[in-house]
Structures are given as structure tokens and as C-alpha cells.
Design a protein around this motif. Structure first.
Motif, mmCIF file in Angstrom:
data_model
loop_
_atom_site.group_PDB
_atom_site.id
_atom_site.type_symbol
_atom_site.label_atom_id
_atom_site.label_comp_id
_atom_site.label_asym_id
_atom_site.label_seq_id
_atom_site.Cartn_x
_atom_site.Cartn_y
_atom_site.Cartn_z
ATOM 1 N N TYR A 13 1.243 -1.185 -0.264
ATOM 2 C CA TYR A 13 -0.325 0.392 0.661
ATOM 3 C C TYR A 13 0.844 1.129 -0.011
ATOM 4 C CZ TYR A 13 -3.719 -3.327 1.437
ATOM 5 O OH TYR A 13 -4.736 -3.369 1.349
ATOM 6 N N LYS A 14 0.043 2.734 -0.755
ATOM 7 C CA LYS A 14 1.128 3.868 -0.839
ATOM 8 C C LYS A 14 0.108 5.122 0.277
ATOM 9 C CE LYS A 14 3.355 7.533 -2.805
ATOM 10 N NZ LYS A 14 4.011 7.686 -4.386
ATOM 11 N N GLY A 15 -0.175 4.623 0.971
ATOM 12 C CA GLY A 15 -0.818 5.162 2.721
ATOM 13 C C GLY A 15 -2.333 4.279 2.074
ATOM 14 N N GLU A 16 -3.218 4.545 2.456
ATOM 15 C CA GLU A 16 -4.426 4.449 1.547
ATOM 16 C C GLU A 16 -4.833 3.090 0.687
ATOM 17 O OE1 GLU A 16 -5.870 3.556 4.697
ATOM 18 O OE2 GLU A 16 -5.612 5.025 5.379
ATOM 19 N N GLN A 17 -3.853 3.715 -0.475
ATOM 20 C CA GLN A 17 -4.430 3.389 -1.811
ATOM 21 C C GLN A 17 -3.482 1.802 -2.053
ATOM 22 O OE1 GLN A 17 -2.819 5.493 -4.903
ATOM 23 N NE2 GLN A 17 -2.518 4.218 -6.263
ATOM 24 N N PHE A 18 -4.008 1.165 -2.646
ATOM 25 C CA PHE A 18 -3.614 -0.252 -2.570
ATOM 26 C C PHE A 18 -3.053 -0.287 -3.589
ATOM 27 C CE2 PHE A 18 -4.445 -4.774 -4.788
ATOM 28 C CZ PHE A 18 -4.030 -5.261 -4.039
ATOM 29 N N ILE A 19 -1.705 -0.909 -4.025
ATOM 30 C CA ILE A 19 -0.725 -1.365 -5.065
ATOM 31 C C ILE A 19 -0.626 -2.900 -5.934
ATOM 32 C CG2 ILE A 19 1.822 -0.841 -5.487
ATOM 33 C CD1 ILE A 19 0.808 2.226 -4.687
ATOM 34 N N ALA A 20 -0.401 -3.478 -5.252
ATOM 35 C CA ALA A 20 -0.359 -4.636 -5.464
ATOM 36 C C ALA A 20 -0.210 -5.435 -4.354
ATOM 37 C CB ALA A 20 1.062 -5.464 -5.562
ATOM 38 N N GLU A 21 -0.600 -7.310 -5.152
ATOM 39 C CA GLU A 21 -0.847 -8.299 -3.841
ATOM 40 C C GLU A 21 -0.375 -9.490 -4.622
ATOM 41 O OE1 GLU A 21 -4.965 -11.201 -1.992
ATOM 42 O OE2 GLU A 21 -4.728 -9.262 -2.510
ATOM 43 N N GLU A 30 7.132 -5.395 -10.131
ATOM 44 C CA GLU A 30 5.849 -4.654 -10.339
ATOM 45 C C GLU A 30 6.361 -3.223 -9.891
ATOM 46 O OE1 GLU A 30 1.168 -3.709 -9.838
ATOM 47 O OE2 GLU A 30 2.288 -5.726 -10.045
ATOM 48 N N THR A 31 6.939 -3.296 -8.964
ATOM 49 C CA THR A 31 7.131 -1.476 -8.433
ATOM 50 C C THR A 31 8.506 -1.301 -9.209
ATOM 51 O OG1 THR A 31 8.078 -2.165 -6.823
ATOM 52 C CG2 THR A 31 5.192 -2.196 -6.811
ATOM 53 N N GLY A 32 9.346 -1.819 -9.599
ATOM 54 C CA GLY A 32 10.982 -1.327 -9.782
ATOM 55 C C GLY A 32 11.586 -1.417 -8.146
ATOM 56 N N LYS A 33 11.174 -1.108 -6.778
ATOM 57 C CA LYS A 33 11.896 -1.174 -5.489
ATOM 58 C C LYS A 33 12.133 -2.365 -5.621
ATOM 59 C CE LYS A 33 8.820 1.864 -3.978
ATOM 60 N NZ LYS A 33 9.687 3.322 -4.654
#
Length: 64
Positions: A13-21, A30-33
Motif C-alpha cells: 500500500y502507498k498510504g491508503e491506496q492499494f498497489i499490489a497483492e 512490478e514496482t521497481g523497488k
């Protein structure tokens, strides 16, 4: 039997926003992290060092 870290399902999550599961490797692609950073976000020390905010990333392990 304990599930290996690379097979555990996590949610990002980024804050309250769902990014991936997905698994950490899939989230990394997917994110580059980096995998190391994503694993670090699952540790209690990340909670202590990071500031709560709308842009803060949070990794939650769903298989525990």
C-alpha cells in the motif's frame, strides 16, 4: 511448516491506496523497488523509523 519468504503473499500500500497483492519478487518487478527494501518494510523497525503519511509505503504479509 513455515512458508519461505519468496513464496509468501504480501500486499503493498502507498498510504491508503492499494498497489499490489503478490509475492515479494512479483511486487519488486512490478514496482521497481528492490527485494531488500520490500523485505525491510515487513520488519517492525520500519514502522518505528518511518513517518506516517499519505505517501508512506506499507507492506503487509498475508500468509502469516
Amino acid at each position: 511448516m513455515k512458508i519461505p519468504w519468496h513464496k509468501r503473499i504480501s500486499a503493498l500500500y502507498k498510504g491508503e491506496q492499494f498497489i499490489a497483492e503478490e509475492t515479494i519478487r512479483e511486487i519488486s518487478r512490478e514496482t521497481g523497488k528492490t527485494i531488500d527494501f520490500l523485505k525491510y518494510m515487513t520488519r517492525p523497525i520500519y514502522e518505528k523509523r518511518s513517518v506516517n503519511g499519505i505517501n508512506r509505503f506499507k507492506m503487509i504479509s498475508l500468509d502469516d
